[in-house]
Design a protein around this motif. Structure first.
Motif, PDB file in Angstrom:
ATOM      1  N   GLU A 125       0.816  -1.213   0.000  1.00 35.05           N
ATOM      2  CA  GLU A 125       0.000   0.000   0.000  1.00 35.05           C
ATOM      3  C   GLU A 125       0.856   1.272   0.000  1.00 35.05           C
ATOM      4  N   ALA A 126       2.061   1.194   0.547  1.00 33.52           N
ATOM      5  CA  ALA A 126       2.961   2.353   0.563  1.00 33.52           C
ATOM      6  C   ALA A 126       3.721   2.496  -0.757  1.00 33.52           C
ATOM      7  N   ILE A 127       3.918   1.408  -1.464  1.00 31.27           N
ATOM      8  CA  ILE A 127       4.673   1.419  -2.722  1.00 31.27           C
ATOM      9  C   ILE A 127       3.767   1.717  -3.906  1.00 31.27           C
ATOM     10  N   PHE A 128       2.557   1.217  -3.852  1.00 26.33           N
ATOM     11  CA  PHE A 128       1.633   1.306  -4.981  1.00 26.33           C
ATOM     12  C   PHE A 128       1.489   2.720  -5.551  1.00 26.33           C
ATOM     13  N   PRO A 129       1.299   3.759  -4.725  1.00 28.46           N
ATOM     14  CA  PRO A 129       1.154   5.112  -5.293  1.00 28.46           C
ATOM     15  C   PRO A 129       2.384   5.583  -6.074  1.00 28.46           C
ATOM     16  N   LEU A 130       3.539   5.035  -5.795  1.00 25.30           N
ATOM     17  CA  LEU A 130       4.755   5.442  -6.493  1.00 25.30           C
ATOM     18  C   LEU A 130       4.849   4.851  -7.897  1.00 25.30           C
ATOM     19  N   VAL A 131       4.113   3.775  -8.165  1.00 26.77           N
ATOM     20  CA  VAL A 131       4.118   3.180  -9.508  1.00 26.77           C
ATOM     21  C   VAL A 131       2.810   3.440 -10.248  1.00 26.77           C
ATOM     22  N   ASP A 132       1.762   3.844  -9.545  1.00 26.95           N
ATOM     23  CA  ASP A 132       0.456   4.076 -10.154  1.00 26.95           C
ATOM     24  C   ASP A 132       0.267   5.530 -10.582  1.00 26.95           C
ATOM     25  N   ASP A 133       1.158   6.422 -10.189  1.00 27.01           N
ATOM     26  CA  ASP A 133       1.087   7.844 -10.516  1.00 27.01           C
ATOM     27  C   ASP A 133       2.310   8.178 -11.365  1.00 27.01           C
TER      28      ASP A 133
ATOM     29  N   ALA B 275       4.783  10.654  -9.959  1.00 30.86           N
ATOM     30  CA  ALA B 275       5.630  10.035  -8.936  1.00 30.86           C
ATOM     31  C   ALA B 275       6.650   9.113  -9.589  1.00 30.86           C
ATOM     32  N   PHE B 276       6.264   8.459 -10.671  1.00 23.64           N
ATOM     33  CA  PHE B 276       7.155   7.564 -11.413  1.00 23.64           C
ATOM     34  C   PHE B 276       8.427   8.304 -11.812  1.00 23.64           C
ATOM     35  N   ASN B 277       8.293   9.560 -12.238  1.00 30.73           N
ATOM     36  CA  ASN B 277       9.464  10.326 -12.659  1.00 30.73           C
ATOM     37  C   ASN B 277      10.366  10.722 -11.498  1.00 30.73           C
ATOM     38  N   ARG B 278       9.917  10.561 -10.274  1.00 26.39           N
ATOM     39  CA  ARG B 278      10.780  10.840  -9.118  1.00 26.39           C
ATOM     40  C   ARG B 278      11.871   9.781  -8.965  1.00 26.39           C
ATOM     41  N   TRP B 279      11.616   8.565  -9.422  1.00 28.73           N
ATOM     42  CA  TRP B 279      12.579   7.485  -9.223  1.00 28.73           C
ATOM     43  C   TRP B 279      13.000   6.783 -10.520  1.00 28.73           C
ATOM     44  N   SER B 280      12.351   7.097 -11.631  1.00 20.21           N
ATOM     45  CA  SER B 280      12.659   6.445 -12.901  1.00 20.21           C
ATOM     46  C   SER B 280      14.112   6.683 -13.312  1.00 20.21           C
ATOM     47  N   PRO B 281      14.815   5.663 -13.734  1.00 20.14           N
ATOM     48  CA  PRO B 281      16.202   5.854 -14.162  1.00 20.14           C
ATOM     49  C   PRO B 281      16.303   6.697 -15.429  1.00 20.14           C
ATOM     50  N   TRP B 282      15.248   6.713 -16.246  1.00 20.56           N
ATOM     51  CA  TRP B 282      15.279   7.502 -17.465  1.00 20.56           C
ATOM     52  C   TRP B 282      15.042   8.977 -17.171  1.00 20.56           C
ATOM     53  N   ALA B 283      14.210   9.299 -16.203  1.00 22.24           N
ATOM     54  CA  ALA B 283      13.927  10.705 -15.880  1.00 22.24           C
ATOM     55  C   ALA B 283      15.181  11.414 -15.379  1.00 22.24           C
TER      56      ALA B 283
ATOM     57  N   GLN C   6      -5.203  -2.018  -7.193  1.00 20.23           N
ATOM     58  CA  GLN C   6      -4.570  -1.603  -5.942  1.00 20.23           C
ATOM     59  C   GLN C   6      -4.660  -2.710  -4.907  1.00 20.23           C
ATOM     60  N   PRO C   7      -3.630  -3.012  -4.180  1.00 17.37           N
ATOM     61  CA  PRO C   7      -2.260  -2.525  -4.236  1.00 17.37           C
ATOM     62  C   PRO C   7      -1.308  -3.519  -4.879  1.00 17.37           C
ATOM     63  N   GLU C   8      -1.779  -4.276  -5.882  1.00 15.20           N
ATOM     64  CA  GLU C   8      -0.962  -5.401  -6.348  1.00 15.20           C
ATOM     65  C   GLU C   8      -0.390  -5.310  -7.759  1.00 15.20           C
ATOM     66  N   GLN C   9      -0.974  -4.496  -8.651  1.00 16.86           N
ATOM     67  CA  GLN C   9      -0.470  -4.522 -10.018  1.00 16.86           C
ATOM     68  C   GLN C   9      -0.815  -3.242 -10.777  1.00 16.86           C
ATOM     69  N   VAL C  10       0.141  -2.801 -11.614  1.00 17.64           N
ATOM     70  CA  VAL C  10      -0.073  -1.697 -12.550  1.00 17.64           C
ATOM     71  C   VAL C  10       0.509  -2.142 -13.888  1.00 17.64           C
ATOM     72  N   VAL C  11      -0.273  -1.988 -14.973  1.00 15.37           N
ATOM     73  CA  VAL C  11       0.161  -2.389 -16.308  1.00 15.37           C
ATOM     74  C   VAL C  11       0.146  -1.152 -17.213  1.00 15.37           C
ATOM     75  N   PHE C  12       1.221  -0.989 -17.989  1.00 13.63           N
ATOM     76  CA  PHE C  12       1.380   0.152 -18.878  1.00 13.63           C
ATOM     77  C   PHE C  12       1.441  -0.305 -20.328  1.00 13.63           C
ATOM     78  N   LEU C  13       0.944   0.553 -21.224  1.00 13.82           N
ATOM     79  CA  LEU C  13       1.177   0.403 -22.651  1.00 13.82           C
ATOM     80  C   LEU C  13       2.187   1.479 -23.025  1.00 13.82           C
ATOM     81  N   LEU C  14       3.320   1.064 -23.574  1.00 14.83           N
ATOM     82  CA  LEU C  14       4.374   1.985 -23.997  1.00 14.83           C
ATOM     83  C   LEU C  14       4.308   2.131 -25.512  1.00 14.83           C
ATOM     84  N   ASP C  15       4.327   3.365 -25.979  1.00 15.86           N
ATOM     85  CA  ASP C  15       4.301   3.631 -27.419  1.00 15.86           C
ATOM     86  C   ASP C  15       5.580   4.377 -27.785  1.00 15.86           C
TER      87      ASP C  15
ATOM     88  N   ALA D  22       4.594  -2.932 -20.110  1.00 16.92           N
ATOM     89  CA  ALA D  22       5.396  -3.039 -18.892  1.00 16.92           C
ATOM     90  C   ALA D  22       4.421  -3.198 -17.736  1.00 16.92           C
ATOM     91  N   ARG D  23       4.900  -3.792 -16.665  1.00 22.32           N
ATOM     92  CA  ARG D  23       4.018  -3.969 -15.508  1.00 22.32           C
ATOM     93  C   ARG D  23       4.814  -4.048 -14.229  1.00 22.32           C
TER      94      ARG D  23
END
Length: 180
Positions: free
Chosen positions: A42-50, A53-61, A103-112, A121-122
């Motif tokens: 529950e504490a990690i989920f918002p960091l991958v679902d937003d 927030a993703f850009n705060r830790w993403s290696p590409w950002a 929530q709080p178990e999975q997030v799936v992305f479509l990358l274009d 990615a998930r």
């Protein structure tokens, strides 16, 4: 004349081997990396679902300070979309959109990636009996019958895997300490 004939046979054989090996390489690329984070899903989920927030830790950002980002749709969850563009040819332009969020178990992305195609990615968040959460970041890309793409897939697997490990380490620090 004998030299020309021998050279032609050698070149033909090498070209045939290139095609044969390319056809035997996988038609899809799959990368998966995991890390254990000492906090609840529950504490990690918002960091991958937003995506912000993703850009705060993403290696590409962190590597692309001249990249322009825009966000569309909801702040988090299904329909949240981030686009990026850069003059740097290694970064290029593209988008990622959340297509599934449980929530709080999975997030799936479509990358274009535009002309380079699309991928998925998930993130899977699994609470462990010992207390921490195992976070698994995976990437899947259909290469198809593109022989050069199949060879490139071998290289990309290592590059993407290294970036995923770096990103998961940054996510772990952020989730456990609040800082990257």
């Amino acid at each position: 004349m004998n030299f020309v004939r021998t050279a032609a046979i050698v070149m033909g054989t090498l070209f045939g081997l290139f095609i044969l090996v390319g056809l035997l390489l996988p038609g899809q690329m799959q990368v998966e990396r995991s890390v254990e984070i000492s906090t609840a899903p529950e504490a990690i989920f918002p960091l991958v679902d937003d995506l912000r927030a993703f850009n705060r830790w993403s290696p590409w950002a962190k590597d692309t300070s001249n990249t322009r980002y825009s966000f569309e749709g909801p702040e988090a969850g299904v329909g949240a979309r981030m686009t990026w563009s850069s003059d740097d040819p290694e970064v290029g332009a593209g988008s990622q959109e959340i297509i599934r969020s449980r929530q709080p178990e999975q997030v799936v992305f479509l990358l274009d990636f535009g002309p380079q195609g699309s991928a998925d990615a998930r993130f899977d968040l699994e609470p462990l009996d010992s207390g921490p959460t195992r976070v698994t970041w995976s990437f899947g890309y259909q290469i198809g019958n593109d022989l050069i793409g199949r060879y490139m897939g071998l290289l990309m697997k290592g590059l993407v895997g290294d970036k995923y490990e770096e990103g998961l380490d940054r996510l772990k620090r952020l989730a456990e300490t609040g800082a990257v």
